[in-house]
Design an enzyme around this catalytic site. Structure first.
Site, PDB file in Angstrom:
ATOM      1  N   GLU A  26       0.839  -1.202   0.000  1.00  0.00           N
ATOM      2  CA  GLU A  26       0.000   0.000   0.000  1.00  0.00           C
ATOM      3  C   GLU A  26       0.871   1.248   0.000  1.00  0.00           C
ATOM      4  O   GLU A  26       2.065   1.181   0.290  1.00  0.00           O
ATOM      5  CB  GLU A  26      -0.937  -0.015   1.213  1.00  0.00           C
ATOM      6  CG  GLU A  26      -0.234  -0.215   2.549  1.00  0.00           C
ATOM      7  CD  GLU A  26      -0.332   0.978   3.459  1.00  0.00           C
ATOM      8  OE1 GLU A  26      -0.535   2.092   2.949  1.00  0.00           O
ATOM      9  OE2 GLU A  26      -0.188   0.808   4.672  1.00  0.00           O
ATOM     10  N   LYS A  81      -3.712  -0.751  14.986  1.00  0.00           N
ATOM     11  CA  LYS A  81      -3.113   0.261  15.855  1.00  0.00           C
ATOM     12  C   LYS A  81      -3.803   0.258  17.218  1.00  0.00           C
ATOM     13  O   LYS A  81      -5.016   0.095  17.320  1.00  0.00           O
ATOM     14  CB  LYS A  81      -3.211   1.641  15.204  1.00  0.00           C
ATOM     15  CG  LYS A  81      -2.372   1.766  13.942  1.00  0.00           C
ATOM     16  CD  LYS A  81      -2.511   3.158  13.345  1.00  0.00           C
ATOM     17  CE  LYS A  81      -1.607   3.328  12.124  1.00  0.00           C
ATOM     18  NZ  LYS A  81      -1.995   2.449  11.003  1.00  0.00           N
TER      19      LYS A  81
END
Length: 305
Positions: free
Chosen positions: A28, A162
């Site tokens: 990405e 995260k």
């Protein structure tokens, strides 16, 4: 093997690898356009591709250039996305807007996975996956990554999600969406910069060959969803868990006190954590990404046989 996709440009190197059945790893680009400062972003983008090539795998960094989704950006296009002004962040829903307005964009996990699958790529690496945000029971704030992975049969290597997210709720959503989650040589779900989020995993794999076998089993069954391989950062290189927890609590309190909400929350929290750790969180972020790129390349080789 698919070698063309309407509306998408596939780079010559990637096109050749796909046509001949050689392994390809999708990468990405939002880590480059929105996750790292310049010139570090360009260094990481080019070094990651070189690392993949060194093990006999073709890298396919994915992004949008002048409105066109590109699977396999050239070095010049990677530099453009890393240095140009006005580069936006594009999830899957943003691709038609970027195309119509001829924007440059870094692609999120959702957009990258979808574009990679359209091009015929089977394995992808990222840093951390998007997920359910804290307070989502009131805000319904959930990353589009999850919904896209539920309908995109790619194997994704990430270091969990995260820690600023609601990890328990994210795991529940992954289960609801029927997305298999396996730990790579671990029974614990990682939280990006720390090895253990505090949540257990039901399944684990011990090698790239094991992960490839899971990918092939999914495909044989004709199932539409991604396989998520959770690859924790080396425990010796993680952010100290106690320090991490304290800084995260301070970041959340600051966001609440300043009225930060919605799409502004994630960049605010990440910036707070980076500054509060003196840049240490950024270095761990890079260690996480390097580890996932390495493992992704190994899995891509195993899937290609």
């Amino acid at each position: 093997m698919q070698t063309s996709a309407p509306g998408i440009r596939i780079g010559d190197e990637v096109l050749d690898a796909l046509a001949t059945g050689r392994p390809v790893l999708a990468l990405e680009s939002t880590i480059l356009t929105h996750g790292l400062p310049s010139p570090r972003n360009l260094e990481v983008g080019l070094a990651s591709e070189a690392e993949v090539r060194d093990v006999g795998v073709t890298p396919a960094t994915i992004g949008v250039v002048d409105g066109t989704p590109v699977v396999g950006l050239s070095p010049a296009e990677i530099e453009r996305l890393c240095t140009a002004s006005g580069v936006v962040k594009a999830s899957l829903r943003d691709l038609p807007i970027a195309r119509a307005k001829r924007l440059d964009a870094g692609t999120t996990v959702a957009a990258t996975a979808w574009l990679a699958h359209r091009a015929g790529i089977r394995v992808m690496s990222t840093g951390g996956l998007g997920g359910v945000h804290r307070g989502a029971s009131d805000t319904f704030d959930e990353s589009a990554d999850l919904g896209t992975l539920a309908t995109t049969p790619i194997t994704l290597v990430s270091a969990g999600v995260k820690s600023i997210l609601d990890i328990g709720a994210t795991l529940e959503r992954l289960e609801t969406l029927n997305i298999p989650v396996v730990g790579y040589r671990t029974d614990r779900f990682p939280a990006f910069t720390v090895t253990d989020s505090g949540f257990a995993l039901d399944y684990r794999v011990e090698s790239p060959a094991d992960a490839a076998a899971l990918t092939l089993a999914r495909d044989e069954l004709g199932l539409p969803q991604a396989v998520l391989v959770a690859n924790p950062v080396d425990a010796a290189k993680q952010l100290d868990p106690e320090f991490h927890d304290r800084v995260l609590a301070e970041a959340l309190a600051a966001a609440s006190a300043q009225g930060v909400t919605g799409h502004d929350t994630t960049p605010f929290l990440l910036d707070f954590v980076q500054r509060a750790t003196g840049g240490a969180s950024l270095e761990v972020n890079l260690e996480v990404y390097r580890g996932n790129v390495t493992l992704g390349a190994e899995i891509a080789r195993a899937v290609a046989g």
